[in-house]
Design a protein around this motif. Structure first.
Motif, PDB file in Angstrom:
ATOM      1  N   ALA A 275      -5.775 -47.410  68.420  1.00  0.00           N
ATOM      2  CA  ALA A 275      -6.076 -48.842  68.462  1.00  0.00           C
ATOM      3  C   ALA A 275      -7.540 -49.087  68.842  1.00  0.00           C
ATOM      4  CB  ALA A 275      -5.145 -49.551  69.447  1.00  0.00           C
ATOM      5  N   ALA A 276      -8.079 -48.283  69.763  1.00  0.00           N
ATOM      6  CA  ALA A 276      -9.495 -48.425  70.126  1.00  0.00           C
ATOM      7  C   ALA A 276     -10.379 -48.110  68.919  1.00  0.00           C
ATOM      8  CB  ALA A 276      -9.843 -47.502  71.298  1.00  0.00           C
ATOM      9  N   GLY A 277      -9.925 -47.143  68.105  1.00  0.00           N
ATOM     10  CA  GLY A 277     -10.645 -46.840  66.867  1.00  0.00           C
ATOM     11  C   GLY A 277     -10.621 -48.022  65.900  1.00  0.00           C
ATOM     12  N   ASN A 278      -9.470 -48.707  65.818  1.00  0.00           N
ATOM     13  CA  ASN A 278      -9.402 -49.934  64.999  1.00  0.00           C
ATOM     14  C   ASN A 278     -10.459 -50.928  65.445  1.00  0.00           C
ATOM     15  OD1 ASN A 278      -5.730 -50.287  64.715  1.00  0.00           O
ATOM     16  ND2 ASN A 278      -7.123 -48.797  63.824  1.00  0.00           N
ATOM     17  N   ALA A 279     -10.528 -51.148  66.770  1.00  0.00           N
ATOM     18  CA  ALA A 279     -11.438 -52.161  67.312  1.00  0.00           C
ATOM     19  C   ALA A 279     -12.893 -51.778  67.059  1.00  0.00           C
ATOM     20  CB  ALA A 279     -11.178 -52.341  68.807  1.00  0.00           C
ATOM     21  N   GLY A 280     -13.218 -50.502  67.248  1.00  0.00           N
ATOM     22  CA  GLY A 280     -14.586 -50.060  67.006  1.00  0.00           C
ATOM     23  C   GLY A 280     -14.948 -50.136  65.533  1.00  0.00           C
ATOM     24  N   HIS A 281     -14.012 -49.728  64.682  1.00  0.00           N
ATOM     25  CA  HIS A 281     -14.257 -49.764  63.238  1.00  0.00           C
ATOM     26  C   HIS A 281     -14.537 -51.189  62.762  1.00  0.00           C
ATOM     27  CE1 HIS A 281     -12.908 -50.033  58.997  1.00  0.00           C
ATOM     28  NE2 HIS A 281     -13.622 -48.934  58.899  1.00  0.00           N
ATOM     29  N   ALA A 282     -13.857 -52.150  63.358  1.00  0.00           N
ATOM     30  CA  ALA A 282     -14.029 -53.553  62.952  1.00  0.00           C
ATOM     31  C   ALA A 282     -15.423 -54.083  63.296  1.00  0.00           C
ATOM     32  CB  ALA A 282     -12.963 -54.419  63.621  1.00  0.00           C
TER      33      ALA A 282
ATOM     34  N   HIS B 116       7.378 -32.889  51.624  1.00  0.00           N
ATOM     35  CA  HIS B 116       6.414 -33.889  52.072  1.00  0.00           C
ATOM     36  C   HIS B 116       5.546 -34.333  50.894  1.00  0.00           C
ATOM     37  CE1 HIS B 116       2.555 -34.848  54.580  1.00  0.00           C
ATOM     38  NE2 HIS B 116       3.147 -35.946  54.163  1.00  0.00           N
ATOM     39  N   PRO B 117       5.917 -35.468  50.291  1.00  0.00           N
ATOM     40  CA  PRO B 117       5.041 -36.018  49.255  1.00  0.00           C
ATOM     41  C   PRO B 117       3.813 -36.620  49.924  1.00  0.00           C
ATOM     42  CG  PRO B 117       6.909 -37.501  49.639  1.00  0.00           C
ATOM     43  CD  PRO B 117       7.092 -36.312  50.553  1.00  0.00           C
ATOM     44  N   MET B 118       2.620 -36.127  49.564  1.00  0.00           N
ATOM     45  CA  MET B 118       1.407 -36.586  50.254  1.00  0.00           C
ATOM     46  C   MET B 118       0.859 -37.837  49.573  1.00  0.00           C
ATOM     47  SD  MET B 118      -0.153 -33.043  51.585  1.00  0.00           S
ATOM     48  CE  MET B 118      -1.045 -33.932  52.841  1.00  0.00           C
ATOM     49  N   ALA B 119       1.660 -38.882  49.690  1.00  0.00           N
ATOM     50  CA  ALA B 119       1.295 -40.160  49.085  1.00  0.00           C
ATOM     51  C   ALA B 119       1.615 -41.248  50.089  1.00  0.00           C
ATOM     52  CB  ALA B 119       2.091 -40.375  47.797  1.00  0.00           C
ATOM     53  N   GLY B 120       0.858 -42.269  50.094  1.00  0.00           N
ATOM     54  CA  GLY B 120       1.125 -43.360  51.009  1.00  0.00           C
ATOM     55  C   GLY B 120       0.316 -44.562  50.602  1.00  0.00           C
ATOM     56  N   ARG B 121       0.520 -45.639  51.318  1.00  0.00           N
ATOM     57  CA  ARG B 121      -0.269 -46.830  51.091  1.00  0.00           C
ATOM     58  C   ARG B 121      -0.538 -47.453  52.443  1.00  0.00           C
ATOM     59  NH1 ARG B 121       1.852 -51.126  47.160  1.00  0.00           N
ATOM     60  NH2 ARG B 121      -0.334 -51.678  47.366  1.00  0.00           N
ATOM     61  N   GLU B 122      -1.467 -48.408  52.488  1.00  0.00           N
ATOM     62  CA  GLU B 122      -1.722 -49.072  53.756  1.00  0.00           C
ATOM     63  C   GLU B 122      -0.682 -50.161  54.007  1.00  0.00           C
ATOM     64  OE1 GLU B 122      -3.339 -48.735  51.201  1.00  0.00           O
ATOM     65  OE2 GLU B 122      -4.285 -50.570  50.499  1.00  0.00           O
ATOM     66  N   ARG B 123       0.217 -50.420  52.998  1.00  0.00           N
ATOM     67  CA  ARG B 123       1.316 -51.350  53.229  1.00  0.00           C
ATOM     68  C   ARG B 123       2.624 -50.577  53.247  1.00  0.00           C
ATOM     69  NH1 ARG B 123       1.127 -55.785  48.872  1.00  0.00           N
ATOM     70  NH2 ARG B 123      -0.194 -54.373  47.666  1.00  0.00           N
ATOM     71  N   LEU B 191     -11.684 -41.622  67.543  1.00  0.00           N
ATOM     72  CA  LEU B 191     -12.457 -41.444  68.779  1.00  0.00           C
ATOM     73  C   LEU B 191     -13.919 -41.830  68.563  1.00  0.00           C
ATOM     74  CD1 LEU B 191     -11.034 -38.023  70.138  1.00  0.00           C
ATOM     75  CD2 LEU B 191     -10.432 -40.349  70.868  1.00  0.00           C
ATOM     76  N   VAL B 192     -14.487 -41.480  67.401  1.00  0.00           N
ATOM     77  CA  VAL B 192     -15.882 -41.864  67.114  1.00  0.00           C
ATOM     78  C   VAL B 192     -15.996 -43.381  66.990  1.00  0.00           C
ATOM     79  CG1 VAL B 192     -17.747 -41.753  65.404  1.00  0.00           C
ATOM     80  CG2 VAL B 192     -16.501 -39.680  66.024  1.00  0.00           C
ATOM     81  N   ALA B 193     -15.053 -43.989  66.274  1.00  0.00           N
ATOM     82  CA  ALA B 193     -15.086 -45.442  66.093  1.00  0.00           C
ATOM     83  C   ALA B 193     -14.912 -46.161  67.429  1.00  0.00           C
ATOM     84  CB  ALA B 193     -14.008 -45.874  65.103  1.00  0.00           C
ATOM     85  N   ALA B 194     -14.067 -45.592  68.303  1.00  0.00           N
ATOM     86  CA  ALA B 194     -13.825 -46.228  69.605  1.00  0.00           C
ATOM     87  C   ALA B 194     -15.113 -46.368  70.412  1.00  0.00           C
ATOM     88  CB  ALA B 194     -12.793 -45.421  70.398  1.00  0.00           C
ATOM     89  N   ARG B 195     -16.051 -45.447  70.208  1.00  0.00           N
ATOM     90  CA  ARG B 195     -17.346 -45.515  70.921  1.00  0.00           C
ATOM     91  C   ARG B 195     -18.178 -46.718  70.489  1.00  0.00           C
ATOM     92  NH1 ARG B 195     -17.200 -44.468  75.035  1.00  0.00           N
ATOM     93  NH2 ARG B 195     -15.009 -43.934  74.966  1.00  0.00           N
ATOM     94  N   ALA B 219      -9.380 -47.256  60.621  1.00  0.00           N
ATOM     95  CA  ALA B 219      -8.688 -48.542  60.465  1.00  0.00           C
ATOM     96  C   ALA B 219      -7.168 -48.368  60.361  1.00  0.00           C
ATOM     97  CB  ALA B 219      -9.226 -49.267  59.226  1.00  0.00           C
ATOM     98  N   SER B 220      -6.673 -47.139  60.494  1.00  0.00           N
ATOM     99  CA  SER B 220      -5.239 -46.875  60.272  1.00  0.00           C
ATOM    100  C   SER B 220      -4.333 -47.425  61.371  1.00  0.00           C
ATOM    101  CB  SER B 220      -5.008 -45.367  60.145  1.00  0.00           C
ATOM    102  OG  SER B 220      -5.730 -44.847  59.069  1.00  0.00           O
ATOM    103  N   ASP B 221      -3.045 -47.508  61.044  1.00  0.00           N
ATOM    104  CA  ASP B 221      -2.034 -48.132  61.892  1.00  0.00           C
ATOM    105  C   ASP B 221      -1.662 -47.300  63.128  1.00  0.00           C
ATOM    106  OD1 ASP B 221       0.113 -49.647  62.801  1.00  0.00           O
ATOM    107  OD2 ASP B 221       1.535 -48.700  61.430  1.00  0.00           O
ATOM    108  N   PRO B 222      -1.876 -47.826  64.324  1.00  0.00           N
ATOM    109  CA  PRO B 222      -1.568 -47.067  65.555  1.00  0.00           C
ATOM    110  C   PRO B 222      -0.093 -46.688  65.682  1.00  0.00           C
ATOM    111  CG  PRO B 222      -2.935 -48.984  66.060  1.00  0.00           C
ATOM    112  CD  PRO B 222      -2.519 -49.117  64.623  1.00  0.00           C
ATOM    113  N   HIS B 223       0.815 -47.551  65.225  1.00  0.00           N
ATOM    114  CA  HIS B 223       2.238 -47.285  65.402  1.00  0.00           C
ATOM    115  C   HIS B 223       2.678 -46.087  64.553  1.00  0.00           C
ATOM    116  CE1 HIS B 223       6.633 -48.164  64.821  1.00  0.00           C
ATOM    117  NE2 HIS B 223       6.512 -48.161  66.133  1.00  0.00           N
ATOM    118  N   LEU B 224       2.295 -46.109  63.285  1.00  0.00           N
ATOM    119  CA  LEU B 224       2.622 -44.997  62.390  1.00  0.00           C
ATOM    120  C   LEU B 224       2.002 -43.693  62.897  1.00  0.00           C
ATOM    121  CD1 LEU B 224       3.664 -43.844  59.687  1.00  0.00           C
ATOM    122  CD2 LEU B 224       1.462 -44.471  58.684  1.00  0.00           C
ATOM    123  N   TRP B 225       0.729 -43.761  63.304  1.00  0.00           N
ATOM    124  CA  TRP B 225       0.043 -42.534  63.702  1.00  0.00           C
ATOM    125  C   TRP B 225       0.554 -41.976  65.017  1.00  0.00           C
ATOM    126  CZ3 TRP B 225      -2.356 -38.875  61.249  1.00  0.00           C
ATOM    127  CH2 TRP B 225      -2.721 -39.140  59.928  1.00  0.00           C
TER     128      TRP B 225
END
Lengths: 364, 364
Positions: A275-282, B116-123, B191-195, B219-225
């Motif tokens: 989630a912190a990565g989401n915020a930083g990316h934004a 494991h089909p390596m396919a997905g979407r952001e929805r 982690l990089v984006a969080a900075r 920008a990915s989903d925290p719950h899924l990850w």
């Protein structure tokens, strides 16, 4: 400080990629440019490419020190002594260390305005020089309290002349900023890529677009980056240390989950990291320098046959939609690629319809 | 194991994005598909979208468990009990934990072939389902020593039917591979984006394409990850620990350079970290699934005015060069963008010439 304060005679010391490109751009803009390099061969090459006249017997308004970073401070100090009425700037990608060195030497800091054109290429040397290298790039000025308004105005004028967007920052602020947005991402991309070095072929074959994006800059030059990182050791170190703290929290959470899938708080740690990565990316500005714009994406399947991407380009051009972003995604070297075309939301339906009419298979 | 061993009746449990997409793809291919979901509303929605018939009173050859990862093992065990002659597979992105759980329950592993089909979407959800979701994507099969050849053949047949490239790996090998090429890059990008979260606007404004690439997946989903990382805790942890060791070596070198710019060995540590990144990056397969191809790049300046990218597409289409990669680079929201067009080396000169003839300014 006025925009009218343009230099009449610019002297460039160091005719590598940046010095030569600057000479080419300023000469093209009608400025009088002289060139100097420790290697007279290099200087003559830059001259022959059209970057200016070679001369050391000059009386410049502005001296641009464009040497390798490890000798920049010494060259700036010498230039300030040699031309007691000239303004001096440099183009190194790290700023504080240079000012510290100049202050220690008692240099005339009123006439020095450090700067950093954020432009580069993967090739170096005069031959790689381009008159348009600075077009549309940021050129950061880092004046100190001692820097005169005249000095700032001259450097600003040169940056504007070659098409850069001028940004003014404190030297410390600049070094911390490039540590965050450039030096740390470079190092971390390298560290992630390094983990692939001894991976089995069958594993590395599962690489998708995410990994490709994260590691693209891991192809960068170790020699150059060792100089850059050494010159900004403090700022880079501080951000890496904070990142290491976050990393250890994640490792701790994974350890806990490894022995107990119900470990209290572990999932919270993982979710907070993402989630912190989401915020930083934004926070990263979009194409137009403002907050990221929400574009609509039209996804098109591209058969992996000769000419298909060219055909897509022709069709998109014929439809006439204004495209904001274009991204090409590869699967596992299989039958299809996926093109993502970002447009303003109002234009997506027309583009999608136009592409389907022309026989393209849309995806999502 | 033969390609002829196709299932006649496929039953899909879980009608989210993957289950619905699989139903759509198999139905389109003429297979007989039945659907089941804890939520009868979800199942009816998937049916109405064309993914198959809803029924729990079935006698399938193959059962595909496409539930959320945290209930996958339990659903697989139930399916193996419920249909004593059917082969069962799942689609979760982590494999070892599921097999461990099934083994603990004494499930009939001869009839189970994880995948494991390596396919997905952001929805997510049935509405986001696409019949072409699996086209050109890898679909990894992870049979164990217990898995029968019939089971492998049935799952392989389904993956091939929907257009995926079938890859077979040991379950441990799969989990370690996705940890390296997907889970660790995701975490590190975050982690990089969080900075950046608390960085000044003026600093974040210096973001270039490197940072954008490194952090795109942040920008990915925290719950899924959180689910994915929890399920692969051991493998991810091991790679992150190795990465942390490298990171601390770099921090140590920067510390040493911070107090002594001549610190023995410090520059060597930095250079080795970047060089190891070079070596790892070179392992990533190119578009055609082989070693990275050395393409020639034609760089074109794009004025930031409406229609310019469309005009470029039309011109590139008219020139007719086969394009391997296309990448769009933005400056600081200034007057120009930079398009990088990768082509096979022999085609670069003709493309460059054609573009210049049409008035484009090339760049490097």
């Amino acid at each position: 400080m006025t925009e009218a304060a343009a230099p009449e005679r610019v002297h460039i010391i160091g005719t590598g990629l940046i010095g030569t490109s600057l000479g080419l751009a300023l000469t093209r803009a009608g400025e009088s440019v002289t060139l100097e390099d420790l290697s007279t061969t290099n200087a003559a090459l830059a001259r022959d490419l059209g970057a200016g006249k070679t001369s050391v017997d000059v009386d410049p308004d502005l001296v641009v020190v464009a040497t390798p970073p490890d000798v920049t401070a010494a060259c700036v100090a010498r230039a300030l002594d040699r031309w007691p009425h000239a303004v001096v700037t440099d183009v190194a990608s790290v700023k504080v260390a240079i000012i510290d060195a100049l202050r220690l030497e008692g240099a005339d800091l009123a006439r020095f305005c450090g700067s950093h054109p954020m432009a580069g290429r993967e090739r170096s040397g005069a031959v790689a020089g381009r008159h348009d290298l600075f077009h549309g790039r940021a050129w950061v000025l880092t004046p100190t309290v001692e820097t005169s308004e005249t000095a700032v105005a001259l450097v600003r004028s040169v940056a504007a002349t070659v098409g850069s967007a001028v940004v003014t920052l404190e030297p410390e602020e600049h070094d911390a900023a490039v540590a965050s947005v450039s030096h740390v991402p470079q190092l971390v991309a390298s560290l992630v890529a390094a983990r692939l070095e001894h991976l089995a072929d069958s594993s590395v074959a599962l690489a998708g677009q995410g990994l490709r994006d994260v590691t693209r800059i891991a192809a960068s030059d170790p020699h150059l980056w060792t100089q850059i990182l050494s010159g900004n050791a403090h700022a880079v170190r501080d951000i890496l240390a904070a990142l290491a703290t976050d990393l250890h929290a994640v490792i701790g959470a994974l350890d806990a989950l490894g022995s107990d899938q119900d470990a209290l708080g572990a999932r919270g740690t993982l979710a907070r990291a993402i989630a912190a990565g989401n915020a930083g990316h934004a926070r990263i500005p979009g194409k137009h320098g403002a907050a990221p714009t929400a574009y609509a994406t039209v996804r098109v399947l591209i058969p992996d046959e000769p000419g298909q991407l060219g055909r897509l380009f022709a069709d998109v051009g014929a439809i006439g939609t204004n495209i904001e972003e274009f991204h090409l995604d590869h699967g596992l070297g299989q039958a299809f690629g996926l093109a993502e075309i970002d447009v303003v939301p109002g234009a997506a339906a027309a583009l999608a319809e136009g592409l389907e009419e022309r026989g393209w298979r849309l995806h999502g």
